[in-house]
Scaffold this active site. Structure first.
Site, PDB file in Angstrom:
ATOM      1  N   GLU A  25       0.819  -1.234   0.000  1.00 37.70           N
ATOM      2  CA  GLU A  25       0.000   0.000   0.000  1.00 37.70           C
ATOM      3  C   GLU A  25       0.845   1.272   0.000  1.00 37.70           C
ATOM      4  O   GLU A  25       0.501   2.251  -0.663  1.00 37.70           O
ATOM      5  CB  GLU A  25      -0.964   0.009   1.195  1.00 37.70           C
ATOM      6  CG  GLU A  25      -0.298  -0.309   2.514  1.00 37.70           C
ATOM      7  CD  GLU A  25      -0.948   0.371   3.716  1.00 37.70           C
ATOM      8  OE1 GLU A  25      -0.635  -0.027   4.842  1.00 37.70           O
ATOM      9  OE2 GLU A  25      -1.751   1.312   3.543  1.00 37.70           O
ATOM     10  N   THR A  68       2.867  -8.340  -1.006  1.00 35.79           N
ATOM     11  CA  THR A  68       2.964  -8.236   0.449  1.00 35.79           C
ATOM     12  C   THR A  68       2.558  -9.560   1.072  1.00 35.79           C
ATOM     13  O   THR A  68       1.557 -10.167   0.676  1.00 35.79           O
ATOM     14  CB  THR A  68       2.101  -7.109   1.064  1.00 35.79           C
ATOM     15  OG1 THR A  68       2.010  -7.332   2.471  1.00 35.79           O
ATOM     16  CG2 THR A  68       0.698  -7.027   0.498  1.00 35.79           C
ATOM     17  N   ASP A 119       1.326  -9.686   3.795  1.00 35.96           N
ATOM     18  CA  ASP A 119       0.133  -9.389   4.599  1.00 35.96           C
ATOM     19  C   ASP A 119      -1.174  -9.661   3.836  1.00 35.96           C
ATOM     20  O   ASP A 119      -2.225  -9.781   4.461  1.00 35.96           O
ATOM     21  CB  ASP A 119       0.130  -7.918   5.030  1.00 35.96           C
ATOM     22  CG  ASP A 119       1.283  -7.573   5.969  1.00 35.96           C
ATOM     23  OD1 ASP A 119       1.944  -8.504   6.453  1.00 35.96           O
ATOM     24  OD2 ASP A 119       1.520  -6.378   6.198  1.00 35.96           O
ATOM     25  N   GLY A 151       1.752  -9.394  10.128  1.00 30.58           N
ATOM     26  CA  GLY A 151       0.513  -8.940   9.471  1.00 30.58           C
ATOM     27  C   GLY A 151       0.084  -7.648  10.108  1.00 30.58           C
ATOM     28  O   GLY A 151      -0.812  -7.639  10.953  1.00 30.58           O
ATOM     29  N   ARG A 152       0.739  -6.571   9.700  1.00 32.64           N
ATOM     30  CA  ARG A 152       0.673  -5.304  10.439  1.00 32.64           C
ATOM     31  C   ARG A 152      -0.730  -4.826  10.794  1.00 32.64           C
ATOM     32  O   ARG A 152      -1.020  -4.580  11.951  1.00 32.64           O
ATOM     33  CB  ARG A 152       1.409  -4.247   9.619  1.00 32.64           C
ATOM     34  CG  ARG A 152       1.789  -3.055  10.407  1.00 32.64           C
ATOM     35  CD  ARG A 152       2.823  -2.235   9.720  1.00 32.64           C
ATOM     36  NE  ARG A 152       2.608  -2.185   8.272  1.00 32.64           N
ATOM     37  CZ  ARG A 152       3.400  -1.515   7.458  1.00 32.64           C
ATOM     38  NH1 ARG A 152       4.434  -0.874   7.947  1.00 32.64           N
ATOM     39  NH2 ARG A 152       3.163  -1.487   6.166  1.00 32.64           N
ATOM     40  N   ARG A 197       3.680 -21.521  26.641  1.00 35.53           N
ATOM     41  CA  ARG A 197       4.917 -20.997  26.048  1.00 35.53           C
ATOM     42  C   ARG A 197       4.597 -20.252  24.751  1.00 35.53           C
ATOM     43  O   ARG A 197       3.657 -20.617  24.028  1.00 35.53           O
ATOM     44  CB  ARG A 197       5.880 -22.139  25.709  1.00 35.53           C
ATOM     45  CG  ARG A 197       6.443 -22.853  26.909  1.00 35.53           C
ATOM     46  CD  ARG A 197       7.531 -22.016  27.592  1.00 35.53           C
ATOM     47  NE  ARG A 197       8.235 -22.793  28.600  1.00 35.53           N
ATOM     48  CZ  ARG A 197       7.881 -22.909  29.871  1.00 35.53           C
ATOM     49  NH1 ARG A 197       6.793 -22.294  30.313  1.00 35.53           N
ATOM     50  NH2 ARG A 197       8.597 -23.640  30.712  1.00 35.53           N
ATOM     51  N   HIS A 254      10.672 -12.488  11.072  1.00 35.65           N
ATOM     52  CA  HIS A 254      11.056 -12.362   9.661  1.00 35.65           C
ATOM     53  C   HIS A 254      11.315 -13.696   8.973  1.00 35.65           C
ATOM     54  O   HIS A 254      11.464 -13.730   7.743  1.00 35.65           O
ATOM     55  CB  HIS A 254      12.275 -11.449   9.520  1.00 35.65           C
ATOM     56  CG  HIS A 254      11.957 -10.016   9.861  1.00 35.65           C
ATOM     57  ND1 HIS A 254      11.925  -9.573  11.158  1.00 35.65           N
ATOM     58  CD2 HIS A 254      11.619  -8.965   9.091  1.00 35.65           C
ATOM     59  CE1 HIS A 254      11.590  -8.290  11.164  1.00 35.65           C
ATOM     60  NE2 HIS A 254      11.398  -7.895   9.927  1.00 35.65           N
ATOM     61  N   ARG A 276       9.151 -14.341   6.133  1.00 36.23           N
ATOM     62  CA  ARG A 276       9.286 -13.516   4.928  1.00 36.23           C
ATOM     63  C   ARG A 276      10.419 -13.978   4.028  1.00 36.23           C
ATOM     64  O   ARG A 276      10.651 -13.379   2.967  1.00 36.23           O
ATOM     65  CB  ARG A 276       9.512 -12.059   5.341  1.00 36.23           C
ATOM     66  CG  ARG A 276       8.266 -11.258   5.150  1.00 36.23           C
ATOM     67  CD  ARG A 276       8.361  -9.793   5.365  1.00 36.23           C
ATOM     68  NE  ARG A 276       9.609  -9.139   5.294  1.00 36.23           N
ATOM     69  CZ  ARG A 276       9.853  -7.967   5.902  1.00 36.23           C
ATOM     70  NH1 ARG A 276       8.906  -7.390   6.610  1.00 36.23           N
ATOM     71  NH2 ARG A 276      11.007  -7.390   5.781  1.00 36.23           N
TER      72      ARG A 276
HETATM   73  O1  F6P Z   1       4.263  -5.315   5.666  1.00 34.78           O
HETATM   74  C1  F6P Z   1       4.907  -6.541   5.737  1.00 34.78           C
HETATM   75  C2  F6P Z   1       5.455  -6.778   7.129  1.00 34.78           C
HETATM   76  O2  F6P Z   1       6.091  -8.030   7.112  1.00 34.78           O
HETATM   77  C3  F6P Z   1       4.428  -6.682   8.255  1.00 34.78           C
HETATM   78  O3  F6P Z   1       3.682  -7.852   8.401  1.00 34.78           O
HETATM   79  C4  F6P Z   1       5.330  -6.393   9.426  1.00 34.78           C
HETATM   80  O4  F6P Z   1       4.654  -5.746  10.468  1.00 34.78           O
HETATM   81  C5  F6P Z   1       6.356  -5.489   8.826  1.00 34.78           C
HETATM   82  O5  F6P Z   1       6.432  -5.809   7.450  1.00 34.78           O
HETATM   83  C6  F6P Z   1       7.731  -5.645   9.406  1.00 34.78           C
HETATM   84  O6  F6P Z   1       8.564  -4.681   8.884  1.00 34.78           O
HETATM   85  P1  F6P Z   1      10.142  -4.653   9.039  1.00 34.78           P
HETATM   86  O7  F6P Z   1      10.714  -5.667   8.092  1.00 34.78           O
HETATM   87  O8  F6P Z   1      10.496  -3.252   8.672  1.00 34.78           O
HETATM   88  O9  F6P Z   1      10.452  -5.006  10.470  1.00 34.78           O
END
Ligand code: F6P
Length: 361
Positions: A105, A128, A130, A173-174, A268, A274, A277
């Site tokens: 976005e 994304t 997200d 997932g911001r 726990r 990351h 990702r």
């Molecule tokens: O927008 C993708 C995302 O992975 C979000 O889910 C997460 O909050 C953010 O990026 C994390 O960002 P950074 O890599 O800057 O820590």
């Protein structure tokens, strides 16, 4: 006649599927006699004029690779002095006929503004993990993130069962809970906490107790951005686009304290962060990324600017960037009902939130 030159940049958080998309765009442009110029580190590269020609060898096999070979940043040209003007003059200097912008976005919002205000010849590609862009059914990066998170959740369940514990997995997932929702469903979670609604601690505890009584363990999947009543983040830092930087991941820790307090069961927490990702894109993300990149190059060569390529009913179609960046796609009531039906049934309850079944088809 000089070859046409198509710039490509990737901005915002990286995600698996970007490299297939870059490759798709470069191969399509190449097949039509055009040259691809890779801009380094998102909008930053256009402000600083940091770019290179992308050759076939640079992209031939990157369909299997996570991340982005171009690098990325969260730089917002509109937050830099004369940023938009710098972007436009670098595009001129690099002799770009078009610019393919791959982003979420924020990055696409900049592309949309540059198109509206400066007639920039841009085409957007949605990416994304997200999955929160409303104009497209799926964004690449999401399927891989959910696949990785689901694997993590299943591993947590194994160790949870051995120790008789409740396990909590925190995923990214911001602003939207899609990753948590899909991971929760795919990993048979007993409870899923989403940013779209505050956590109902009593409801969660009741369901976890029931699951624990039945199974000797229970699994919770929570999104990083949930609201846990009575608990506030310690500090807030804001990025170039005005979003809170969720550096202080660990809502899972506070959630697990609340669960322990309410259920009395040892709990726990794990934060996947990351890890979700990175890694090779799933086949779905490789194909979606490739199709999106190819279509973006096609629009670029046709001179159809101001559009984002979107997945709709299994076709890749252009939608206006303005429309594509207007609203964020968050988890809707239909999905919440489905989730509540599953977790209620697993706890031996009826779903209080779903009133009556509708008749007909
Ligand atoms: O927008 C993708 C995302 O992975 C979000 O889910 C997460 O909050 C953010 O990026 C994390 O960002 P950074 O890599 O800057 O820590």
């Amino acid at each position: 006649m000089a070859k046409r030159r198509i710039g490509i940049l990737t901005g915002g958080g990286d995600c698996p599927g970007l490299n297939p998309a870059i490759r798709g765009a470069v191969l399509h442009s190449s097949a039509h006699g055009a040259e691809s110029i890779g801009i380094r580190n998102g909008w930053k590269g256009l402000i600083e004029s940091d770019a290179r020609v992308l050759r076939l060898n640079d992209v031939a096999e990157i369909v299997v690779k996570g991340g982005t070979i171009l690098g990325t940043s969260r730089t917002n040209p509109y937050k830099k002095e004369n940023g938009p003007a710098h972007v436009m003059s670098t595009m001129k200097k690099l002799k770009l006929d078009a610019l393919i912008v791959m982003g979420g976005e924020d990055t696409l919002g900049v592309a949309s503004k540059l198109f509206e205000e400066h007639k920039a010849p841009v085409i957007g590609v949605p990416k994304t993990m997200d999955n929160d862009l409303s104009a497209t059914e799926y964004t690449f990066g999401f399927d891989t993130a959910v696949t990785v998170a689901t694997d993590a959740a299943e591993r947590l369940r194994d160790t949870g069962r051995s120790h008789g514990r409740i396990m909590v997995l925190e995923v990214m997932g911001r602003h939207a809970g899609w990753v948590a929702l899909f991971t929760g469903i795919a990993a048979a979670a007993d409870y899923v906490c989403l940013p779209e609604r505050p956590v109902d601690v009593k409801d969660m505890a009741a369901k976890l107790k029931a699951a624990y009584a039945r199974n000797g363990t229970a699994l919770v999947v929570a999104s990083e951005a949930i609201t846990l009543p009575g608990v506030h983040a310690h500090h807030k830092e804001i990025d170039d686009f005005g979003h809170e930087i969720l550096k202080e991941r660990g809502v899972a820790e506070r959630l697990s304290e609340a669960i322990h307090k309410e259920t009395g069961v040892e709990t726990r927490a794990a934060v996947i962060g990351h890890i979700q990702r990175g890694g090779p894109p799933t086949i779905f993300d490789r194909i979606l990324g490739t199709r999106a990149g190819v279509k973006a190059s096609e629009l670029a060569l046709l001179g159809h600017f101001g559009y984002m390529v979107a997945l709709k009913a299994d076709k890749i179609v252009p939608v206006s960037l303005k429309e594509a960046t207007a609203d964020l796609k968050t988890v809707n009531l239909e999905w919440l009902d489905l989730l509540d039906t599953l977790t209620s049934a697993l706890a031996g309850e009826t779903n209080r939130r779903v009133k009556a079944l509708k008749t007909g088809v």
